[in-house]
Design an enzyme around this catalytic site. Sequence first.
Site, PDB file in Angstrom:
ATOM      1  N   GLU A 147      35.175  17.092 -36.911  1.00 50.13           N
ATOM      2  CA  GLU A 147      35.871  16.148 -35.842  1.00 50.13           C
ATOM      3  C   GLU A 147      37.325  16.683 -35.619  1.00 50.13           C
ATOM      4  O   GLU A 147      38.107  17.001 -36.601  1.00 50.13           O
ATOM      5  CB  GLU A 147      36.434  15.084 -36.802  1.00 50.13           C
ATOM      6  CG  GLU A 147      36.948  13.986 -35.829  1.00 50.13           C
ATOM      7  CD  GLU A 147      37.080  12.303 -36.429  1.00 50.13           C
ATOM      8  OE1 GLU A 147      37.378  11.287 -35.780  1.00 50.13           O
ATOM      9  OE2 GLU A 147      37.158  12.453 -37.672  1.00 50.13           O
ATOM     10  N   GLU A 241      34.007   3.001 -35.467  1.00 48.58           N
ATOM     11  CA  GLU A 241      35.337   3.240 -36.409  1.00 48.58           C
ATOM     12  C   GLU A 241      36.250   2.467 -36.001  1.00 48.58           C
ATOM     13  O   GLU A 241      36.721   2.563 -34.839  1.00 48.58           O
ATOM     14  CB  GLU A 241      35.615   4.842 -36.301  1.00 48.58           C
ATOM     15  CG  GLU A 241      36.469   4.953 -37.328  1.00 48.58           C
ATOM     16  CD  GLU A 241      36.976   6.426 -37.429  1.00 48.58           C
ATOM     17  OE1 GLU A 241      37.129   7.065 -38.386  1.00 48.58           O
ATOM     18  OE2 GLU A 241      37.494   7.013 -36.399  1.00 48.58           O
TER      19      GLU A 241
END
Length: 288
Positions: A147, A241
């Site tokens: 990420e 998220e």
Amino acid sequence: MPFGINLLCLTDFVEEKHLDTISLIKRIGYDGVEVCVLRGDPDHYAWLGGELDRLGLRRTTTSIVPSPDADPTSADPDVRRRGIAHLDWALDCAIALGAESVGGPFHAPIGHFTGAGPTATEWARGADAHRAMAERAARHGMILSLEPLNRFETHFLNTAEQARAYVNLVGHPAFKIMYDTFHANIEEQDQSRALATLGNSVGVLHISENDRGIPGRGHIDFPAIFRAAQAAGFDGWVTLEAFGAGLPAIAAATRVWRPLFPDHETLFREGLRFMREGWSKAAAETTA
């Protein structure tokens, strides 16, 4: 197309007391959960994997580099050795859990800066560690989904252009990118173009609103993101998220000082509905 939710909205370490809420996630209709692996041992995650099997939930994980003293990109061989051992531990736990992907910023310590961008030697050391990790993950039928974060959290990997170059440097088919719409909202001029740049290198698509609350309530152009992801042929995890202020350690790490959703059930239901409807509408527009 599997839809998931990152459990950091609930806890940073899943225990038996969380299983009732996780069962609600299943009843609402999610395909799986994203488990944060920050502590514990493989035995704990093997237990959790059994519980998730019982509930019928698939799973992925996220992990970080916890400290500059365990940095796999460090010039110090001892520090780098500890960093690689930490990556091995994170993968051990994910294997025990039965995860499909190991995601998150497991490249360099969050909040640790050198005063400059990443150097070629930092990237080379990171790529060596991640290539070995990807090789081992592939043997277990897993992928890595590294990420990029925004510039206020790391100097190592910030943009889609950098991420594409880093994927090429690692050069392993099991090594991919976790594309997070919150971080990209800060770093990218055009998220559709960013996704086109990454192409087939996206392993997990993180759906995170600009305030990290319920997606669709903020200003990120998710319809364009869904269309761009589909145009790139993405068919991996679409994972919500969001963060709240109820867990002090997570609130401190994410700088979330106020409630961003009224309760977990509202987040779960509204988030899944938004992702499913948005993805379906984008598919219809793409094929029209």
